[in-house]
Design a protein around this motif. Structure first.
Motif, PDB file in Angstrom:
ATOM      1  N   SER B  32       0.921  -4.461   5.022  1.00 17.48           N
ATOM      2  CA  SER B  32       1.189  -3.038   4.884  1.00 17.48           C
ATOM      3  C   SER B  32       2.642  -2.674   5.177  1.00 17.48           C
ATOM      4  CB  SER B  32       0.272  -2.248   5.815  1.00 17.48           C
ATOM      5  OG  SER B  32       0.475  -2.648   7.159  1.00 17.48           O
ATOM      6  N   VAL B  33       3.352  -3.529   5.884  1.00 22.30           N
ATOM      7  CA  VAL B  33       4.738  -3.231   6.244  1.00 22.30           C
ATOM      8  C   VAL B  33       5.629  -3.224   5.003  1.00 22.30           C
ATOM      9  CG1 VAL B  33       6.623  -3.843   7.804  1.00 22.30           C
ATOM     10  CG2 VAL B  33       4.284  -4.543   8.362  1.00 22.30           C
ATOM     11  N   VAL B  35       4.496  -3.616   1.600  1.00 24.81           N
ATOM     12  CA  VAL B  35       3.808  -3.539   0.307  1.00 24.81           C
ATOM     13  C   VAL B  35       4.519  -2.601  -0.668  1.00 24.81           C
ATOM     14  CG1 VAL B  35       2.127  -1.830   1.131  1.00 24.81           C
ATOM     15  CG2 VAL B  35       1.535  -3.310  -0.783  1.00 24.81           C
ATOM     16  N   GLY B  36       5.034  -1.484  -0.172  1.00 24.63           N
ATOM     17  CA  GLY B  36       5.747  -0.560  -1.052  1.00 24.63           C
ATOM     18  C   GLY B  36       7.057  -1.149  -1.557  1.00 24.63           C
ATOM     19  N   ALA B  39       6.385  -3.817  -4.213  1.00 22.93           N
ATOM     20  CA  ALA B  39       6.083  -3.243  -5.530  1.00 22.93           C
ATOM     21  C   ALA B  39       7.363  -2.757  -6.196  1.00 22.93           C
ATOM     22  CB  ALA B  39       5.074  -2.100  -5.382  1.00 22.93           C
ATOM     23  N   ASN B  40       8.245  -2.152  -5.426  1.00 22.05           N
ATOM     24  CA  ASN B  40       9.499  -1.665  -6.012  1.00 22.05           C
ATOM     25  C   ASN B  40      10.400  -2.810  -6.471  1.00 22.05           C
ATOM     26  OD1 ASN B  40       9.250   1.152  -6.088  1.00 22.05           O
ATOM     27  ND2 ASN B  40       9.658   1.317  -3.891  1.00 22.05           N
ATOM     28  N   LEU B  43       8.897  -3.943  -9.795  1.00 22.05           N
ATOM     29  CA  LEU B  43       9.225  -2.967 -10.849  1.00 22.05           C
ATOM     30  C   LEU B  43      10.695  -3.071 -11.245  1.00 22.05           C
ATOM     31  CD1 LEU B  43       7.241   0.129  -9.536  1.00 22.05           C
ATOM     32  CD2 LEU B  43       6.842  -1.040 -11.715  1.00 22.05           C
ATOM     33  N   PRO B  49       3.613  -4.727 -10.974  1.00 24.46           N
ATOM     34  CA  PRO B  49       2.867  -5.059  -9.754  1.00 24.46           C
ATOM     35  C   PRO B  49       1.472  -4.451  -9.749  1.00 24.46           C
ATOM     36  CG  PRO B  49       4.414  -3.273  -9.315  1.00 24.46           C
ATOM     37  CD  PRO B  49       4.599  -3.655 -10.768  1.00 24.46           C
ATOM     38  N   ALA B  50       0.542  -5.129  -9.097  1.00 22.29           N
ATOM     39  CA  ALA B  50      -0.804  -4.583  -8.869  1.00 22.29           C
ATOM     40  C   ALA B  50      -1.278  -5.112  -7.530  1.00 22.29           C
ATOM     41  CB  ALA B  50      -1.754  -4.987  -9.987  1.00 22.29           C
ATOM     42  N   MET B  51      -1.441  -4.188  -6.574  1.00 19.42           N
ATOM     43  CA  MET B  51      -1.747  -4.565  -5.195  1.00 19.42           C
ATOM     44  C   MET B  51      -3.263  -4.434  -4.957  1.00 19.42           C
ATOM     45  SD  MET B  51       1.559  -4.453  -5.314  1.00 19.42           S
ATOM     46  CE  MET B  51       2.951  -5.136  -4.393  1.00 19.42           C
ATOM     47  N   VAL B  52      -4.038  -5.316  -5.538  1.00 17.09           N
ATOM     48  CA  VAL B  52      -5.500  -5.241  -5.458  1.00 17.09           C
ATOM     49  C   VAL B  52      -5.944  -6.152  -4.323  1.00 17.09           C
ATOM     50  CG1 VAL B  52      -7.632  -5.620  -6.716  1.00 17.09           C
ATOM     51  CG2 VAL B  52      -5.598  -4.804  -7.936  1.00 17.09           C
ATOM     52  N   VAL B 197      16.481  -6.058   6.292  1.00 15.37           N
ATOM     53  CA  VAL B 197      15.599  -5.189   5.508  1.00 15.37           C
ATOM     54  C   VAL B 197      14.197  -5.765   5.608  1.00 15.37           C
ATOM     55  CG1 VAL B 197      15.061  -4.330   3.199  1.00 15.37           C
ATOM     56  CG2 VAL B 197      17.456  -4.606   3.911  1.00 15.37           C
ATOM     57  N   THR B 198      13.247  -4.980   6.097  1.00 16.84           N
ATOM     58  CA  THR B 198      11.894  -5.509   6.211  1.00 16.84           C
ATOM     59  C   THR B 198      11.342  -5.784   4.815  1.00 16.84           C
ATOM     60  OG1 THR B 198       9.838  -5.322   7.443  1.00 16.84           O
ATOM     61  CG2 THR B 198      10.544  -3.350   6.278  1.00 16.84           C
ATOM     62  N   LEU B 251      17.556  -2.860  -5.098  1.00 18.96           N
ATOM     63  CA  LEU B 251      16.651  -2.473  -6.193  1.00 18.96           C
ATOM     64  C   LEU B 251      17.462  -2.161  -7.450  1.00 18.96           C
ATOM     65  CD1 LEU B 251      14.130  -0.263  -4.191  1.00 18.96           C
ATOM     66  CD2 LEU B 251      13.779  -2.592  -5.015  1.00 18.96           C
TER      67      LEU B 251
END
Lengths: 269, 269, 269
Positions: B32-33, B35-36, B39-40, B43, B49-52, B197-198, B251
């Motif tokens: 969770s730290v 995940v965003g 995904a970026n 992209l 990305p698909a975080m299933v 950068v985490t 990014l």
């Protein structure tokens, strides 16, 4: 130990250097909204974050970390168990630990957990006025994560909590207040845009855990973290007071803030 | 297949174009730290990305994704089940998959899970030196997420793991090393601010899954992802080496990095 | 009530001012990938986010919030329970609520949950064309989170869903469409780089919840949120169309966007 503003400023400067030189290993059990930003704040200041928040690991890790944050902002069932484990292990190991009772009051799960953790004697409690009053069972809580009380409303509650825990309590607001039950320290740095960044307050709880690991007592740790963070926020807001670019500038400022910036800007009374 | 540095550079350039033209559907089960940010990063490079990450969906999705990442950084009970499902389904479907055994060693839940997943034969294992040594059962792990061993310390462990899995193993450090058990490739791009950068390392695991989907073998996928990512990091660090603005610039750089940038900058040996 | 484009523009401008003056308390149950960005979007526009997503708290909070978002992007078992609680409580309290059925179709857990929530009558459903068609049981879903259908493909499905719920349905795409089953509104602002930021669409669902709290009906809320968000995206893309710096600029633009910007730029037909 003397607690004059000058002494606290010097202690803050020493703590900033110590967090950087030791890379305080800061264990966080925190909510999914702010967990990434919190880790970035810790990295920016020079600490080493570790977000270990599952049962059977959290207690073990709290015993080896330098400091621990427990933030109740979105506590899953596993995080609730992990929080109990970690608080107990921190107590046993003498690891300083911070409790941030986010949005307690009317929400029953986190409120019950916050009371349990409070009774384990956190080194530092950090919250807004409504949260501190709710934790002391002197108020009904705020509006979601927003306080509906002023910092001065919460002062008696903060002092009562601090005397019970033997630690420090920090109440955030336009002026931040930190108390150990006797001494009351007021810090007047920061910028309103900090309230427009999610995790703006939660990340300060993590910094308190990092700083308490290198200060002689909890009050000094809470004061030092608050001063460094809010001075960095002022510097960042001079670059941009819009929320997206301010958040970026805050991380930059945390990585650059110096003891001289603290001498020039810190308002501690 | 030839593995000269020149061949690997050409393969990296082809892979970058293929990730973008096919928009590699990259399935991530991650913490969770980060995940965003992960995904970026996907992209930005042009992947999808698909975080299933829940049971009964993760296995199914791994069977249709182009590549899969399993990162153990904060594995909830549901993610642990999802990881097992997904690794099995990826194996059955021939989907390349990456294992990132974050902070294993002394933390028991993730360590046990990492051993189970290791034995399912990941296409790529990615970690720092302490993690790779712990996965090979040749070391005790690091300090939280930080390595306490050098990349060279971990080389024998990496080769042993790669020979056992039949895939590739990547060890991150100032110089990154990738091996398939025989060949050892060293990549020397990047910038130290990436460690501030985490998710700076975790996101590379996701890129490896995206790139392994379009390369002939796992070693090439790991090399290509590492080279593209660390070259972009160098470009970004020229804009800013402060952690907040560097993460933003990274990014941006990932979205702009070209095959010519790789020709001009990639250091592969 | 008149629904001419001019009326809708005026209503959008009034809604923007009302969200800011009342700081709409917006309750979100959303996925871990986008939860931080979503909170920052809400803060930037002037709303008050609260991400309360655990059982025994979510229902209670939905009863006091101004608006609610339920996004199914990575729904843990606890979030699934919380979503049911919150939707029921919102229905009872008359709180407007938004359903975002992320990536439904072939993924069984979220698809079953989405059907249950659909039958509770969401005020607004928001999704891409493939998601809307899958929710209406007229299509198989997309490729992960990406649509494989056009907005026009989904129009009949959107109208059917809206008539069944008595609310509004919004289909995102290059041109966004909002319908209440009769009226069809097309909005043509925005920028393609928005699809390169994770949560670019999910955050719009949260804004719809914030805006529906201050508009006379769901259609107006969905139109107003879409118009404000996509106009801000245009302004941000003029500063940078690279994904990292665009995301930062979007938060800045949301905090600054004015009713005059809407007059000058909004394309509502």
């Amino acid at each position: 130990m003397s607690r004059t503003p000058n002494h606290l400023l010097t202690a803050t400067q020493e703590a900033l250097e110590a967090v950087r030189s030791t890379a305080s290993l800061t264990h966080c059990i925190t909510n999914s909204v702010v967990v990434g930003f919190t880790a970035n704040v810790l990295l920016a200041i020079g600490a080493a974050p570790a977000m270990v928040d599952i049962p059977e690991e959290a207690g073990l890790f709290a015993g080896v970390a330098s400091g621990l944050l427990i933030n109740l902002g979105s506590c899953s069932a596993e995080q609730q168990v992990a929080a109990g484990e970690a608080a107990s292990a921190a107590g046993t190991a003498g690891t300083p630990w911070v409790l941030d009772p986010v949005a307690i009051g009317s929400l029953p799960v986190r409120t019950a957990l916050a009371y349990q953790l409070r009774d384990l004697g956190p080194s530092i409690v950090r919250g807004n006025a409504s949260e501190i009053m709710a934790l002391a069972e002197l108020g009904a809580g705020g509006r979601g994560v927003d306080s509906t009380n002023s910092v001065d409303d919460a002062l008696a509650a903060a002092q009562s909590l601090a005397r019970a825990s033997g630690g420090a309590v920090a109440v955030s607001g336009a002026t931040d207040v930190v108390t150990d039950g006797e001494i009351v320290v007021r810090l007047s740095n920061g910028h309103p845009v900090l309230t427009k960044v999610t995790g703006g307050g939660c990340a300060l709880g993590a910094l308190m855990a990092a700083f308490a690991a290198v200060t002689p007592d909890a009050l000094t740790g809470a004061v030092a973290a608050t001063s460094v963070y809010t001075v960095a926020a002022e510097i960042a807001a001079e670059r941009s007071a819009l929320p997206g670019s301010f958040a970026v500038a805050l991380l930059d400022a945390l990585s650059e803030v110096t003891v001289d910036d603290l001498s020039a800007r810190a308002v501690i009374a």
